[in-house]
Design a protein around this motif. Sequence first.
Motif, short mmCIF file in Angstrom:
data_model
loop_
_atom_site.label_atom_id
_atom_site.label_comp_id
_atom_site.label_asym_id
_atom_site.label_seq_id
_atom_site.Cartn_x
_atom_site.Cartn_y
_atom_site.Cartn_z
N MET A 68 10.50 10.19 6.42
CA MET A 68 10.89 11.45 7.32
C MET A 68 9.80 12.15 6.90
N GLU A 69 9.93 12.74 5.58
CA GLU A 69 9.07 14.24 5.22
C GLU A 69 7.72 13.80 5.38
N ARG A 70 6.55 14.20 5.78
CA ARG A 70 5.30 14.40 6.01
C ARG A 70 5.03 15.40 4.69
N PRO A 71 3.78 15.32 3.01
CA PRO A 71 3.64 16.59 2.28
C PRO A 71 2.91 16.77 3.49
N ALA A 72 1.89 16.62 4.62
CA ALA A 72 0.63 18.16 5.04
C ALA A 72 1.25 16.91 6.94
N PRO A 73 0.78 17.42 7.01
CA PRO A 73 1.05 16.79 9.34
C PRO A 73 -0.01 15.96 9.60
N LEU A 74 -0.58 15.18 8.51
CA LEU A 74 -1.66 14.11 9.03
C LEU A 74 -1.11 13.81 8.04
N GLU A 75 -0.58 13.60 6.99
CA GLU A 75 -0.65 12.70 5.80
C GLU A 75 0.69 11.96 6.01
N PRO A 76 0.67 10.26 6.18
CA PRO A 76 2.19 10.23 5.79
C PRO A 76 3.07 10.43 4.50
N PRO A 77 4.47 10.12 4.61
CA PRO A 77 5.59 10.26 3.85
C PRO A 77 4.85 10.09 2.09
N ALA A 78 5.17 10.87 1.52
CA ALA A 78 4.08 10.97 0.40
C ALA A 78 4.32 9.53 -0.78
N ASP A 79 6.25 8.40 -0.19
CA ASP A 79 6.95 7.85 -1.41
C ASP A 79 6.33 6.02 -0.42
N LEU A 80 5.70 6.23 0.40
CA LEU A 80 5.23 5.10 0.89
C LEU A 80 4.27 4.59 0.20
N ARG A 81 3.25 5.89 -0.33
CA ARG A 81 1.88 4.88 -2.01
C ARG A 81 2.50 4.35 -2.92
N ARG A 82 3.64 4.71 -3.37
CA ARG A 82 4.31 4.17 -4.28
C ARG A 82 4.73 3.26 -3.88
N LEU A 83 5.59 3.05 -2.99
CA LEU A 83 6.35 2.09 -2.40
C LEU A 83 5.11 0.81 -2.45
N ARG A 84 4.34 1.37 -1.43
CA ARG A 84 3.27 -0.48 -1.33
C ARG A 84 2.68 -0.77 -2.07
N THR A 85 2.64 0.18 -3.66
CA THR A 85 1.66 -0.37 -4.75
C THR A 85 2.69 -1.11 -5.97
N ASP A 86 4.34 -0.08 -5.55
CA ASP A 86 4.81 -0.69 -6.97
C ASP A 86 6.31 -1.52 -6.25
N LEU A 87 6.20 -2.15 -5.07
CA LEU A 87 7.32 -2.34 -4.25
C LEU A 87 7.62 -2.59 -2.83
N PRO A 88 6.74 -3.49 -2.83
CA PRO A 88 6.09 -3.78 -1.30
C PRO A 88 6.62 -3.99 -0.19
N ILE A 89 7.79 -4.95 -0.44
CA ILE A 89 8.91 -5.48 -0.31
C ILE A 89 10.27 -5.09 -1.20
N ALA A 90 10.03 -3.97 0.05
CA ALA A 90 11.27 -2.74 -0.80
C ALA A 90 12.93 -3.66 0.00
N PRO A 91 14.40 -2.46 -0.54
CA PRO A 91 15.08 -2.34 0.23
C PRO A 91 15.35 -1.29 1.02
N LEU A 92 15.75 -1.33 1.90
CA LEU A 92 16.31 -0.04 2.57
C LEU A 92 17.11 -0.35 3.36
N ALA A 93 17.57 1.30 3.11
CA ALA A 93 18.90 1.87 3.70
C ALA A 93 18.57 1.92 5.28
N PHE A 94 19.90 1.24 5.88
CA PHE A 94 19.92 2.11 7.30
C PHE A 94 21.19 3.09 7.55
N PRO A 95 20.90 3.92 8.86
CA PRO A 95 21.98 4.41 8.64
C PRO A 95 23.55 3.52 9.72
#
Length: 403
Positions: A1-28
């Motif tokens: 949910m944390e964006r590096p800038a208002p119009l930029e998606p969360p930075a971790d998404l770029r890393r996940l898309r490259t390194d772990l495109p199907i990533a395990p996700l913890a749900f609340p």
Amino acid sequence: MERPAPLEPPADLRRLRTDLPIAPLAFPDGPPGWLVTRYEDVRAALADPRLSSRRPHLNSHVRASLITPAEMAALRPSDLLTSDPPEHTRLRRLVTREFTARRINQLAPRIQDIVDEHLDALAAGPRPADLMTTVALPVPSLVISELLGVPFADRDRYQRLTAELLSLDRTRDQLLASKAEMKSYLLSLIGTKRTDPADDLLSGLLQTQRTDPAVTDDEIAALAQLILIAGHETTANVFGLAVLLLLRPPRLWDTVRQRPDLIDGVVDETLRYATVLQFGLLRVAREPLTIAGQPIAAGERVVLHLPAANRDPDRFTDPDRFDPDRPGAARHLSFGHGPHHCLGDQLARLELRTLLTTLLRRFPDLRLACAPDEISTHRHRVIHGLPHLPVDFTSNPTVFGCG
């Protein structure tokens, strides 16, 4: 949910898309699931019938469930977002006729009138002006009100309820109260339309109900709620974001004003670059399947992250640059794909095209009334966008059609 800038998606998404495109996700709440971030994987999954739209709770990948499935079913039955064929096909058929190309084209003159009226008010009003409250929200609200048959005079109420239902920081009691109030409001309106029908979608659904008793008032209310919320909230925020993207440095506003052929490109590039459905779409595996080599078990939840997919460099060259002249920008996934492709995409495009074209003609020197980095975006709402957009302009903006 944390964006590096208002119009930029969360930075971790770029890393996940490259390194772990199907990533395990913890749900609340409940067991873990999977996060899908690559364009091709997301697009294929959106059309895969093995992934169900019937989900345990709305937004459960970003917020713990506050209400039970029984409470959810009582407050809102299955709708277009949370149903699968053949149920989804039946529900979609009930409202499709209001969103055909012919019907949308018939609305074009009225949409232009609504845009002109609100830009007249913008020109005559105080400055700096908040473009979100003076134009972005009221224009699509009035359009969808007229199409549905919802009184525009009720806009303060349904806009408040929309904001409450899309918020991620409501308490259980607050959320239940908002859902109950929205349903009560729509059922009351349905009762009014039953005795005093008009040429609108709600009246048409009630006419269908006379020959098809399987169509219940609760179903009509659920369809109306979805169309009402999606029909004004998403369009308003895409418009606000488009204007911000054009006015911020390097000020593409002037380029687009000189090249009106870029308007459709602005619309699609905004939908791609600043995807408003900011947390993705949730699906549940009906049966075991494999996505990009990752086995998914039956019953596991899968989040299809549209903002990450829309910034995928394997699909879009230099994806972190906003380019109204981008080839293939219309291949974005912001309207979905497959059976759940957005029903109102052509209406949204027409409204956005009309708003931007007219604003560019009438306000050639429109400018931000504050620094771009001072403009905030919604942080805890399902829909990404701008609460406010302060703008300024000369005291004598160009008269529509005369400049």
